[in-house]
Scaffold this motif. Structure first.
Motif, PDB file in Angstrom:
ATOM      1  N   THR A 143       0.846  -1.204   0.000  1.00 56.04           N
ATOM      2  CA  THR A 143       0.000   0.000   0.000  1.00 56.04           C
ATOM      3  C   THR A 143       0.870   1.239   0.000  1.00 56.04           C
ATOM      4  OG1 THR A 143      -1.707  -1.185   1.225  1.00 56.04           O
ATOM      5  CG2 THR A 143      -1.821   1.216   1.261  1.00 56.04           C
ATOM      6  N   PHE A 144       1.915   1.225   0.820  1.00 55.48           N
ATOM      7  CA  PHE A 144       2.818   2.377   0.873  1.00 55.48           C
ATOM      8  C   PHE A 144       3.505   2.597  -0.471  1.00 55.48           C
ATOM      9  CE2 PHE A 144       6.754   4.599   1.467  1.00 55.48           C
ATOM     10  CZ  PHE A 144       6.346   5.687   2.222  1.00 55.48           C
ATOM     11  N   ARG A 145       3.969   1.501  -1.107  1.00 52.44           N
ATOM     12  CA  ARG A 145       4.624   1.627  -2.421  1.00 52.44           C
ATOM     13  C   ARG A 145       3.696   2.287  -3.434  1.00 52.44           C
ATOM     14  NH1 ARG A 145       6.426  -3.540  -1.383  1.00 52.44           N
ATOM     15  NH2 ARG A 145       8.631  -3.602  -0.901  1.00 52.44           N
ATOM     16  N   MET A 146       2.428   1.918  -3.407  1.00 58.17           N
ATOM     17  CA  MET A 146       1.465   2.507  -4.335  1.00 58.17           C
ATOM     18  C   MET A 146       1.300   4.000  -4.042  1.00 58.17           C
ATOM     19  SD  MET A 146      -0.450   2.152  -6.938  1.00 58.17           S
ATOM     20  CE  MET A 146      -0.501   0.397  -7.152  1.00 58.17           C
ATOM     21  N   ARG A 147       1.181   4.366  -2.762  1.00 55.61           N
ATOM     22  CA  ARG A 147       1.059   5.778  -2.392  1.00 55.61           C
ATOM     23  C   ARG A 147       2.294   6.560  -2.823  1.00 55.61           C
ATOM     24  NH1 ARG A 147      -1.212   5.392   3.837  1.00 55.61           N
ATOM     25  NH2 ARG A 147      -3.194   4.404   3.327  1.00 55.61           N
ATOM     26  N   LEU A 148       3.471   5.961  -2.634  1.00 58.20           N
ATOM     27  CA  LEU A 148       4.718   6.609  -3.016  1.00 58.20           C
ATOM     28  C   LEU A 148       4.791   6.809  -4.520  1.00 58.20           C
ATOM     29  CD1 LEU A 148       7.537   7.668  -2.207  1.00 58.20           C
ATOM     30  CD2 LEU A 148       8.363   5.300  -2.366  1.00 58.20           C
ATOM     31  N   MET A 149       4.419   5.780  -5.282  1.00 60.41           N
ATOM     32  CA  MET A 149       4.438   5.895  -6.737  1.00 60.41           C
ATOM     33  C   MET A 149       3.491   7.005  -7.205  1.00 60.41           C
ATOM     34  SD  MET A 149       3.232   3.175  -9.661  1.00 60.41           S
ATOM     35  CE  MET A 149       1.541   3.458  -9.217  1.00 60.41           C
ATOM     36  N   ARG A 150       2.305   7.052  -6.633  1.00 61.96           N
ATOM     37  CA  ARG A 150       1.334   8.085  -7.016  1.00 61.96           C
ATOM     38  C   ARG A 150       1.817   9.475  -6.620  1.00 61.96           C
ATOM     39  NH1 ARG A 150      -3.978   4.720  -5.113  1.00 61.96           N
ATOM     40  NH2 ARG A 150      -4.127   3.413  -6.967  1.00 61.96           N
ATOM     41  N   ALA A 151       2.428   9.598  -5.455  1.00 59.47           N
ATOM     42  CA  ALA A 151       2.931  10.900  -5.006  1.00 59.47           C
ATOM     43  C   ALA A 151       4.062  11.385  -5.914  1.00 59.47           C
ATOM     44  CB  ALA A 151       3.404  10.813  -3.555  1.00 59.47           C
ATOM     45  N   ARG A 152       4.969  10.473  -6.271  1.00 60.27           N
ATOM     46  CA  ARG A 152       6.060  10.849  -7.177  1.00 60.27           C
ATOM     47  C   ARG A 152       5.522  11.254  -8.536  1.00 60.27           C
ATOM     48  NH1 ARG A 152      10.141   5.873  -5.691  1.00 60.27           N
ATOM     49  NH2 ARG A 152      11.224   6.918  -3.978  1.00 60.27           N
ATOM     50  N   ARG A 153       4.568  10.485  -9.037  1.00 59.44           N
ATOM     51  CA  ARG A 153       3.975  10.783 -10.339  1.00 59.44           C
ATOM     52  C   ARG A 153       3.282  12.151 -10.313  1.00 59.44           C
ATOM     53  NH1 ARG A 153      -0.044   6.495 -11.900  1.00 59.44           N
ATOM     54  NH2 ARG A 153       1.811   5.208 -11.924  1.00 59.44           N
TER      55      ARG A 153
END
Length: 177
Positions: free
Chosen positions: A141-151
């Protein structure tokens, strides 16, 4: 080893990291209170102390800050302070100022959640697993949030209007005529 000795070791080993973590997220006047309350909770829950207590303490501090922000109604207490950077070379100053200005402008357009996810990795140096523990979610879940935040950060940076930087060399009076 007694509980007091365990707590003293915990405090000595992690107080400075915890203060830096809290300092980036709250006004300076609140840092000591949040750190003190975090260690009070840690003392009460000393039997729950994990093998790596740093993310556990960060999670407790985060909950203390959230509770404080909710009770006072001041969510702005969660805004981050930009980390101090070493001074730039004189010839790179205009470019650095423009870059920092763009980053500050883009940072302000991110949601508080996106900023928090990015800072746990970039400023606090936590691993994905540790950052997920701080937020109380799974690593995936954190990885997904991080990917979306970076994007989203890259998207915002790509669409910012250009900032005019000062010329690298001063214009002489003879050049104006």
């Amino acid at each position: 080893m007694s509980d007091e000795e365990r707590f003293d070791r915990l405090y000595q080993a992690h107080r400075a990291d915890l203060e830096r973590f809290v300092y980036r997220r709250t006004p300076p006047a609140q840092v000591e209170d949040v750190v003190a309350e975090t260690f009070l909770v840690a003392w009460r829950r000393l039997d729950d102390l994990p093998a790596d207590p740093r993310p556990w303490l960060f999670g407790i501090a985060r909950n203390v800050m959230l509770r404080s922000a909710r009770s006072s109604g001041r969510w702005h207490a969660l805004h981050l302070r930009l980390a101090a950077e070493p001074p730039a070379q004189a010839d790179e100053l205009a470019s650095d100022v423009a870059t920092r200005t763009d980053l500050v402008r883009a940072w302000g357009r991110l949601t508080p959640g996106e900023r928090e996810v990015l800072t746990l990795i970039a400023w606090d140096g936590l691993s994905v697993a540790d950052a997920a523990a701080v937020l109380g979610c799974r690593a995936g879940t954190f990885r997904m949030r991080l990917m979306r935040a970076r994007r989203h950060l890259l998207h915002v940076l790509d669409r910012l209007p250009a900032v005019e930087a000062w010329p690298a060399r001063p214009i002489t009076e003879g050049a104006l005529s």
